[in-house]
Design a protein around this motif. Structure first.
Motif, PDB file in Angstrom:
ATOM      1  N   SER A 177       0.170  -0.165   7.466  1.00  0.00           N
ATOM      2  CA  SER A 177      -1.171  -0.343   6.893  1.00  0.00           C
ATOM      3  C   SER A 177      -2.088  -1.060   7.881  1.00  0.00           C
ATOM      4  O   SER A 177      -1.666  -1.946   8.638  1.00  0.00           O
ATOM      5  CB  SER A 177      -1.086  -1.135   5.587  1.00  0.00           C
ATOM      6  OG  SER A 177      -2.379  -1.484   5.119  1.00  0.00           O
TER       7      SER A 177
ATOM      8  N   ALA B 200      -5.982  -3.988   0.509  1.00  0.00           N
ATOM      9  CA  ALA B 200      -4.862  -3.198  -0.009  1.00  0.00           C
ATOM     10  C   ALA B 200      -5.309  -2.278  -1.141  1.00  0.00           C
ATOM     11  O   ALA B 200      -4.786  -1.163  -1.293  1.00  0.00           O
ATOM     12  CB  ALA B 200      -3.750  -4.126  -0.488  1.00  0.00           C
TER      13      ALA B 200
ATOM     14  N   THR C 193       0.861  -1.183   0.000  1.00  0.00           N
ATOM     15  CA  THR C 193       0.000   0.000   0.000  1.00  0.00           C
ATOM     16  C   THR C 193       0.900   1.236   0.000  1.00  0.00           C
ATOM     17  O   THR C 193       2.113   1.150  -0.221  1.00  0.00           O
ATOM     18  CB  THR C 193      -0.915   0.009   1.225  1.00  0.00           C
ATOM     19  OG1 THR C 193      -0.111   0.110   2.419  1.00  0.00           O
ATOM     20  CG2 THR C 193      -1.743  -1.275   1.304  1.00  0.00           C
TER      21      THR C 193
ATOM     22  N   GLN D 126      -6.430   1.327  -0.230  1.00  0.00           N
ATOM     23  CA  GLN D 126      -5.485   2.287   0.343  1.00  0.00           C
ATOM     24  C   GLN D 126      -4.542   2.887  -0.686  1.00  0.00           C
ATOM     25  O   GLN D 126      -3.959   3.942  -0.449  1.00  0.00           O
ATOM     26  CB  GLN D 126      -4.690   1.625   1.471  1.00  0.00           C
ATOM     27  CG  GLN D 126      -5.588   1.151   2.610  1.00  0.00           C
ATOM     28  CD  GLN D 126      -4.818   0.657   3.818  1.00  0.00           C
ATOM     29  OE1 GLN D 126      -3.589   0.713   3.854  1.00  0.00           O
ATOM     30  NE2 GLN D 126      -5.533   0.166   4.820  1.00  0.00           N
TER      31      GLN D 126
END
Length: 378
Positions: free
Chosen positions: A221, A262, A215, A265
């Motif tokens: 993350s 993922a 990300t 983001q």
């Protein structure tokens, strides 16, 4: 001698004479029942006339010869329709998997039918405009079920000795950046994941699987999936194959969940993802194997990889120092790294791919001391 005089037999008594019954008078004249008259002449019922000649109903003609309807011909021999062949074995058409379009088509048919029949919706319930909740849950599980089915098929061909050898600590990195989208210029991270996860887990004899996302800031993350034990312990009464099958299903679902998170983001911090997976895999249980589904396009708020800035050896050294300066070298020393989709955005331009490959070779093997393999690169 004198004949003896016979004895006198007494005379038979005479029955007295009864008085005569007077005779029944004979009735004659009008007292007799008159004889039934014989009816003759016009009084007789006229006999039914016999109709002859033209009055007779004409007899139904008998049709013969060409007037007869021709008999329906009996078709024999090659004129008979050939029997429909029975298809068996591999000739059978495989069942088509259920897709989102199939479910949406069913929903549309239901809605259109209600409109055509002018059926009002129940009060308080809006018309159907999307997939029902139960269908959405089913569709979310379909990709994981497909991966699990592949894993189960491979496991079914494995021997018990091979199953007991599932001891390798493994890690999975999935790229959620825009370059991993399907179609166009993307390398289709989801398709690469589905194509390589099964052989990777099988051929590397993975006993555990850890996850890490790519990300905009991979190490911090919020996308997280717990480690999966692919060889769960059990006792003599446990169904080990069933337990491993359930574990493989959790691993497949975890991989797709990590990719889905993922993608929400954005960004492409590949170095951060490598550092995170290096910390996530268990240590002290053999040499870890890492499957990295990414094109390795480093692009975050602090560093963006540009080919023109790494064209020479000196410029590459400076770029590597800049990237690793404050972050440090990922802790993947001695691990086996298996990239998937590596450098695909530069694959069509050899002049760009060479400096790109040299840049990452310096980081992965030169600085991080990892062992890079090409088994699943494409």
């Amino acid at each position: 001698m004198t004949r003896p005089t016979p004895a006198v037999v007494p005379a038979r008594m005479t029955r007295p004479t009864l008085p005569l019954v007077p005779a029944r008078p004979v009735t004659t004249g009008p007292a007799l029942v008159p004889a039934r008259p014989v009816i003759t002449g016009s009084a007789l019922v006229p006999a039914r006339p016999v109709i002859t000649g033209s009055a007779l109903a004409p007899a139904r003609p008998v049709i013969t010869g060409s007037a007869l309807a021709p008999a329906r011909p009996v078709i024999t021999g090659p004129a008979l329709a050939p029997a429909r062949p029975v298809i068996t074995g591999s000739a059978l058409v495989p069942a088509r998997p259920v897709t989102t379009g199939d479910v949406q088509q069913t929903v549309n048919l239901r809605t259109n039918t209600e409109k055509a029949m002018n059926v009002p919706h129940p009060p308080g319930r809006p018309p159907v405009t999307g997939l029902p909740r139960r269908y959405r849950r089913f569709l979310r599980a379909v990709p994981a079920l497909a991966l699990a089915a592949s894993l189960a098929a491979v496991a079914g061909c494995s021997s018990s000795a091979e199953a007991d050898d599932l001891r390798t600590p493994c890690g999975l990195v999935v790229d959620g950046s825009g370059s991993g989208a399907a179609g166009g210029r993307g390398f289709d991270a989801e398709a690469k994941l589905k194509a390589t996860l099964v052989p990777f887990l099988t051929e590397r004899h993975c006993g555990t699987l850890s996850f890490a996302p790519v990300t905009r800031s991979s190490q911090t993350s919020s996308c997280r999936v717990g480690d999966v034990d692919l060889n769960p312990p059990g006792d003599e009464m446990s169904d080990r194959d069933s337990m491993r099958g359930s574990a493989r299903l959790r691993a497949a679902q975890g991989a797709l969940d990590m990719l889905k998170c993922a993608r929400t983001q954005g960004g492409s911090d590949v170095i951060g993802a490598l550092a995170r997976i290096g910390d996530a895999v268990p240590s002290g249980k053999g040499t870890p194997s890492l499957l990295v589904v990414s094109d390795f396009e480093q692009a975050d708020k602090e560093f963006t990889l540009r080919v023109r800035e790494i064209a020479t050896e000196e410029s590459r050294e400076r770029a590597v120092d800049t990237l690793l300066g404050d972050r440090g070298v990922p802790g993947i020393a001695g691990m086996d790294v298996y990239p998937v989709g590596y450098g695909m955005s530069h694959d069509a331009k050899p002049s760009e791919y060479r400096p790109f490959d040299a840049f990452w070779s310096e980081i992965l093997t030169g600085r991080a001391k990892a062992h890079v393999h090409d088994d699943y690169r494409k």
